[in-house]
Scaffold this motif. Structure first.
Motif, PDB file in Angstrom:
ATOM      1  N   GLY A  21       0.776  -1.234   0.000  1.00 37.73           N
ATOM      2  CA  GLY A  21       0.000   0.000   0.000  1.00 37.73           C
ATOM      3  C   GLY A  21       0.804   1.278   0.000  1.00 37.73           C
ATOM      4  O   GLY A  21       0.267   2.354   0.271  1.00 37.73           O
ATOM      5  N   TYR A  66      -2.132  12.671  -4.762  1.00 37.89           N
ATOM      6  CA  TYR A  66      -2.822  12.127  -3.581  1.00 37.89           C
ATOM      7  C   TYR A  66      -3.262  13.191  -2.577  1.00 37.89           C
ATOM      8  O   TYR A  66      -4.028  12.891  -1.664  1.00 37.89           O
ATOM      9  N   GLN A 124      -8.395   9.883  -0.045  1.00 39.28           N
ATOM     10  CA  GLN A 124      -8.950   9.073  -1.120  1.00 39.28           C
ATOM     11  C   GLN A 124      -9.870   9.850  -2.048  1.00 39.28           C
ATOM     12  O   GLN A 124     -10.105   9.419  -3.180  1.00 39.28           O
ATOM     13  N   ASN A 125     -10.375  11.005  -1.633  1.00 46.00           N
ATOM     14  CA  ASN A 125     -11.198  11.823  -2.521  1.00 46.00           C
ATOM     15  C   ASN A 125     -10.363  12.441  -3.645  1.00 46.00           C
ATOM     16  O   ASN A 125     -10.894  12.801  -4.700  1.00 46.00           O
ATOM     17  N   ASN A 167      -7.728  10.858  -5.064  1.00 44.91           N
ATOM     18  CA  ASN A 167      -7.364   9.777  -5.985  1.00 44.91           C
ATOM     19  C   ASN A 167      -7.977   8.472  -5.479  1.00 44.91           C
ATOM     20  O   ASN A 167      -7.549   7.932  -4.462  1.00 44.91           O
ATOM     21  N   SER A 168      -8.972   7.979  -6.197  1.00 48.69           N
ATOM     22  CA  SER A 168      -9.662   6.756  -5.777  1.00 48.69           C
ATOM     23  C   SER A 168      -8.778   5.521  -5.883  1.00 48.69           C
ATOM     24  O   SER A 168      -9.097   4.472  -5.313  1.00 48.69           O
ATOM     25  N   ALA A 169      -7.642   5.637  -6.614  1.00 47.59           N
ATOM     26  CA  ALA A 169      -6.723   4.505  -6.706  1.00 47.59           C
ATOM     27  C   ALA A 169      -6.004   4.253  -5.393  1.00 47.59           C
ATOM     28  O   ALA A 169      -5.388   3.199  -5.198  1.00 47.59           O
ATOM     29  N   ASN A 170      -6.060   5.227  -4.491  1.00 47.30           N
ATOM     30  CA  ASN A 170      -5.493   5.064  -3.162  1.00 47.30           C
ATOM     31  C   ASN A 170      -6.430   4.191  -2.332  1.00 47.30           C
ATOM     32  O   ASN A 170      -7.417   4.662  -1.770  1.00 47.30           O
ATOM     33  N   THR A 171      -6.104   2.914  -2.238  1.00 53.55           N
ATOM     34  CA  THR A 171      -6.939   1.981  -1.468  1.00 53.55           C
ATOM     35  C   THR A 171      -6.353   1.719  -0.077  1.00 53.55           C
ATOM     36  O   THR A 171      -6.921   0.964   0.707  1.00 53.55           O
ATOM     37  N   THR A 172      -5.213   2.354   0.218  1.00 52.34           N
ATOM     38  CA  THR A 172      -4.544   2.128   1.502  1.00 52.34           C
ATOM     39  C   THR A 172      -5.261   2.832   2.643  1.00 52.34           C
ATOM     40  O   THR A 172      -5.353   2.324   3.758  1.00 52.34           O
ATOM     41  N   GLY A 173      -5.759   4.030   2.362  1.00 54.29           N
ATOM     42  CA  GLY A 173      -6.452   4.796   3.390  1.00 54.29           C
ATOM     43  C   GLY A 173      -6.023   6.243   3.382  1.00 54.29           C
ATOM     44  O   GLY A 173      -5.141   6.656   2.616  1.00 54.29           O
ATOM     45  N   ASN A 174      -6.642   7.033   4.220  1.00 49.19           N
ATOM     46  CA  ASN A 174      -6.318   8.445   4.327  1.00 49.19           C
ATOM     47  C   ASN A 174      -5.112   8.647   5.240  1.00 49.19           C
ATOM     48  O   ASN A 174      -4.700   7.750   5.976  1.00 49.19           O
TER      49      ASN A 174
END
Length: 436
Positions: free
Chosen positions: A191, A309, A365-366, A368-375
């Motif tokens: 991540g 990001y 994440q707002n 870049n939705s590709a960020n699946t790791t978290g805020n």
């Protein structure tokens, strides 16, 4: 015999090109290649390329007059050497089929650019041709070893440097690129967020620079006046201009994410340029061209991992914090015996680390939705920040100690350090028989 080896390698390249023409056409049904995205990545590829000549001016203007050409050539030659390696097997090492648990790619996957003709695409960039993705990523591989050269400027043999940059490309850059950007890469799987190269490019170059400065030890003449401050200003302009391709191009498309990355790149660099100058004033110094230029570049470095990001307001924080921290590290470095000629580690290494950590603080994440790791930590979540903190330690150790070993190997093959007489004469004359 030694003089024949470099040209002999090119003869081998010719043989490989004849044996592996890579003419097989790849045809994918229902291809999603988009002309707008392709056009933007073509432009971005050219923008990133111009950064290396920009770096040549940036570094060349800061060294002494007798070393300007040699310093500039050390950047420029990467455009030739790394390109050849990339086409043969470098792209495969970085982005080929995963080998060894997410740490390196199969060198045969795209050997001699096979499989890139036609409408083949990279799985994370389905709207641009694979060959364009390969050429875009090549420009990142080109500038990374060039960044290191500022640390050992004015005291390294050119032939030995070329050997080192080849080893660095294969054993440091390619594994980090694969681990961070390949969908099966080790760091990618954990991540880690690195939008455009804060970890892969700037941290690796920064730690390699520190290793180089320590290994080669100090120059015999450490005090000099910059040869051409106007070159530094020109180089900064070219770097800032090219960085839009570096960061906004890393969106791998021409949509809203590219626009966001372009905006954060602009604002972080602007804020950092002002922060460096104003911090100098706070310390009792006069505002200078060098300070503004160095600050701008530090801002560009720091925003690189975060560009796609974080929000624009947070990019201002990243630029300001990075400039102040890097400035403080430069002050610390001057009080040590470490002769990092152009402060590559404080600016690129530290700037990259600050950017990486602050990505873990401000990513959302707002954006870049590709960020699946978290805020990030700022939003009350700790997972991303902890991952980045652990990765920072691991990558730093790998890049520093790995580079130190490669320097030792290079020194065994071909002496790294010029003689005192060659250093006194200047590398322009002693290494290239040319002068400004």
């Amino acid at each position: 015999m030694k003089k024949f080896i470099p040209f002999g390698i090119l003869l081998i390249v010719i043989v490989l090109a004849l044996l592996y023409p890579s003419v097989t056409l790849t045809t994918i049904k229902d291809s999603k290649i988009d002309t707008g995205d392709t056009a933007w990545l073509l432009v971005s590829t050219a923008l990133v390329l111009i950064m290396t000549p920009g770096l040549a001016f940036f570094y060349g203007g800061m060294v002494s007059k007798k070393n300007v050409l040699s310093t500039m050539l050390q950047s420029f030659v990467c455009m030739g050497v790394i390109t050849v390696i990339w086409v043969i097997f470098g792209f495969s090492l970085a982005f080929g089929e995963d080998e060894f648990g997410g740490f390196i790619g199969n060198p045969g996957t795209f050997f001699m650019m096979k499989g890139t003709l036609g409408n083949a695409t990279w799985e994370l960039a389905p709207t641009i041709p694979l060959v364009l993705f390969a050429m875009f990523q090549l420009k990142f591989a080109v500038i990374t070893p060039a960044l290191i050269t500022g640390a050992f400027a004015e005291r390294i043999r050119f032939n030995s440097y070329v050997i080192f940059l080849c080893l660095f490309m294969v054993f440091i850059y390619a594994p980090l690129a694969h681990a961070t950007w390949h969908p099966k890469g080790f760091l990618f799987g954990k991540g880690v967020l690195d939008f455009a190269g804060g970890t892969v490019v700037h941290m690796s170059a920064g730690w390699a620079a520190l290793a180089s400065a320590i290994y080669l030890k100090g120059r015999n003449e450490t005090s000099h006046n910059p040869a051409r401050i106007s070159y530094v200003l020109l180089g900064t302009g070219l770097l800032w201009f090219g960085w839009f391709g570096f960061n906004a191009g890393s969106a791998l498309g021409s949509g809203t994410l590219a626009a966001t990355a372009l905006a954060t790149t602009t604002t972080a660099s602007a804020a950092a340029a002002m922060a460096w100058m104003f911090f100098d004033i706070l310390r009792g110094k006069k505002p200078g061209v060098l300070g503004a230029c160095i600050g701008a570049v530090v801002g560009l470095v720091a925003i690189t991992p975060a560009a796609g990001y974080v929000t624009i307001p947070h990019s201002l924080i990243i630029g300001i914090v990075a400039a102040v921290v890097s400035n403080l590290v430069v002050i610390w470095r001057t009080k040590t015996s470490i002769d990092d000629t152009l402060d590559v580690f404080p600016c690129h290494g530290v700037g990259g680390m600050v950017g990486m950590l602050l990505t873990g603080v401000f990513a959302h994440q707002n954006v870049n939705s590709a960020n699946t790791t978290g805020n990030g930590l700022f939003y009350g979540e700790t997972h991303l920040f902890i991952i980045h903190l652990i990765t920072l330690v691991g990558v730093s150790a790998f890049a520093f100690f790995g580079s130190f070993i490669l320097l030792k190997i290079t020194d065994m093959i071909s002496t790294l350090r010029v003689t005192p007489e060659e250093e006194l004469a200047g590398l322009d004359i002693s290494q290239h028989d040319e002068e400004l």
